[in-house]
Design a protein around this motif. Structure first.
Motif, PDB file in Angstrom:
ATOM      1  N   ILE A  59      47.518  37.084  37.772  1.00 54.74           N
ATOM      2  CA  ILE A  59      46.187  37.418  38.248  1.00 54.74           C
ATOM      3  C   ILE A  59      45.949  38.890  38.515  1.00 54.74           C
ATOM      4  N   LEU A  62      46.008  40.442  34.753  1.00 57.46           N
ATOM      5  CA  LEU A  62      44.604  39.962  34.250  1.00 57.46           C
ATOM      6  C   LEU A  62      43.334  40.589  34.883  1.00 57.46           C
ATOM      7  N   THR A  63      43.446  40.860  35.948  1.00 64.64           N
ATOM      8  CA  THR A  63      42.507  41.677  36.912  1.00 64.64           C
ATOM      9  C   THR A  63      42.448  43.028  36.319  1.00 64.64           C
ATOM     10  N   SER A  66      41.209  43.337  32.820  1.00 62.57           N
ATOM     11  CA  SER A  66      39.480  42.957  32.693  1.00 62.57           C
ATOM     12  C   SER A  66      38.888  44.410  33.151  1.00 62.57           C
ATOM     13  N   LYS A  80      32.621  37.999  33.516  1.00 62.27           N
ATOM     14  CA  LYS A  80      33.446  37.254  32.805  1.00 62.27           C
ATOM     15  C   LYS A  80      33.698  37.772  31.279  1.00 62.27           C
ATOM     16  N   VAL A  83      36.782  39.703  31.321  1.00 68.72           N
ATOM     17  CA  VAL A  83      38.041  38.991  31.187  1.00 68.72           C
ATOM     18  C   VAL A  83      38.110  38.437  29.862  1.00 68.72           C
TER      19      VAL A  83
ATOM     20  N   MET B  10      42.862  39.790  43.516  1.00 69.80           N
ATOM     21  CA  MET B  10      42.212  40.594  42.510  1.00 69.80           C
ATOM     22  C   MET B  10      41.665  41.938  43.522  1.00 69.80           C
ATOM     23  N   LYS B  25      35.278  35.458  38.825  1.00 64.85           N
ATOM     24  CA  LYS B  25      36.325  34.717  39.807  1.00 64.85           C
ATOM     25  C   LYS B  25      36.507  33.386  39.241  1.00 64.85           C
ATOM     26  N   ILE B  28      38.889  33.463  36.125  1.00 63.18           N
ATOM     27  CA  ILE B  28      40.212  33.948  36.622  1.00 63.18           C
ATOM     28  C   ILE B  28      40.937  32.881  37.258  1.00 63.18           C
ATOM     29  N   CYS B  31      41.801  30.436  34.487  1.00 58.00           N
ATOM     30  CA  CYS B  31      43.127  31.175  33.717  1.00 58.00           C
ATOM     31  C   CYS B  31      44.412  30.977  34.516  1.00 58.00           C
TER      32      CYS B  31
END
Lengths: 121, 171
Positions: A59, A62-63, A66, A80, A83, B10, B25, B28, B31
């Motif tokens: 997470i 990925l965060t 993004s 989104k 992402v 996050m 949100k 993810i 994901c």
């Protein structure tokens, strides 16, 4: 039984003060693991614990990726699309390509296209 | 995965002024579930190839490395060692003895050196994405030894022990 204490989630939290008292719920992780294939038989007690930390790292990564896209777009709200862009830009995130492209923005939505065409004429 | 947990993680990464849209949100969150499935499938395949019934932590680590998540291996291995150390203190350890106390005092000394590692902070340098983010660490080499030995066999004990000792010297 050792499992009971393990799955209360308290142990994982106590391991590293940095992660805080709550990491991801182990029972939920185990459920997802079992659903990943019909032939998933047994899962060691440690595997969900390892995943709890791995998912945290995932997470975070990925965060971070993004957010880079958000900044490039000179915005402050992570959407989104950011992402999706991060997934497209990163090889190891290939497995997510279908997941992030299943949106109302996808091309295979003929109704939307027709509506736009009509309004333009 | 519960969305509250996802959001909390996050927010650790994002600057305080950042906002997160609801669809981001949710995306993810999805994901993460996909990630677990993806890794588990690979780990399970390895179990089946080796005719084992139980997916172990080592199988998960192997799958992550194979699927490109090498950068996670070192922090996860540290995490796992500390977990096993704590479990050892709580009582007898079943299943995957990493250090089944050949020498009880040395246990504490070895992991004592790791105490400082507790404040590990994975820093992701997004500008470059290398495999082997932490360089050719001996832990990586040690890990490979564990992979070759079947984790269910007692013979893995020696390799596992060597793995831990190698790591301890490289605190």
């Amino acid at each position: 039984m050792r499992q009971a204490g393990t799955y209360s989630g308290l142990l994982s939290g106590g391991l590293s003060g940095r992660t805080g008292p709550h990491s991801l719920p182990l029972a939920r992780i185990k459920k997802i693991m079992k659903k990943s294939g019909d032939d998933v038989k047994m899962i060691s007690g440690e595997a969900p614990i390892l995943f709890s930390k791995a998912c945290e790292l995932f997470i975070e990564e990925l965060t971070q990726r993004s957010w880079m896209m958000t900044i490039q777009g000179k915005r402050r709200t992570l959407h989104k699309e950011d992402v999706a862009s991060a997934v497209m830009a990163t090889d190891i995130l290939d497995f997510l390509v279908n997941l992030v492209s299943n949106s109302s923005h996808s091309m295979d939505n003929p109704v939307e296209v027709e509506t736009i065409a009509t309004s333009k004429s | 995965m519960p969305i509250a947990n996802v959001i909390r993680i996050m927010r650790k990464i994002l600057p305080s002024h950042a906002k997160i849209s609801d669809d981001a949100k949710e995306t993810i969150q999805e994901c993460v579930s996909e990630y677990i499935s993806f890794i588990t499938s690979e780990a399970n395949e390895r179990c089946q190839r080796e005719q084992r019934k139980t997916i172990t932590a080592e199988d998960v680590l192997y799958a992550m490395s194979k699927l490109g998540f090498d950068d996670y291996i070192e922090p996860l291995t540290i995490y796992l060692h500390r977990y096993r150390e704590l479990e050892g203190e709580r009582g007898s350890v079943r299943g995957e003895p990493l250090v089944k106390t050949r020498n009880n005092n040395n246990n504490v000394d070895q992991f004592g050196a790791m105490a400082g590692v507790g404040t590990y902070a994975p820093a992701f340098h997004v500008s470059h994405h290398h495999h082997g983010f932490f360089g050719g660490s001996p832990m990586g080499a040690g890990y490979m030894n564990m992979r070759d030995a079947s984790s269910n066999a007692g013979s893995s004990h020696a390799a596992a022990l060597a793995n831990v000792e190698a790591f301890a010297h490289h605190k």
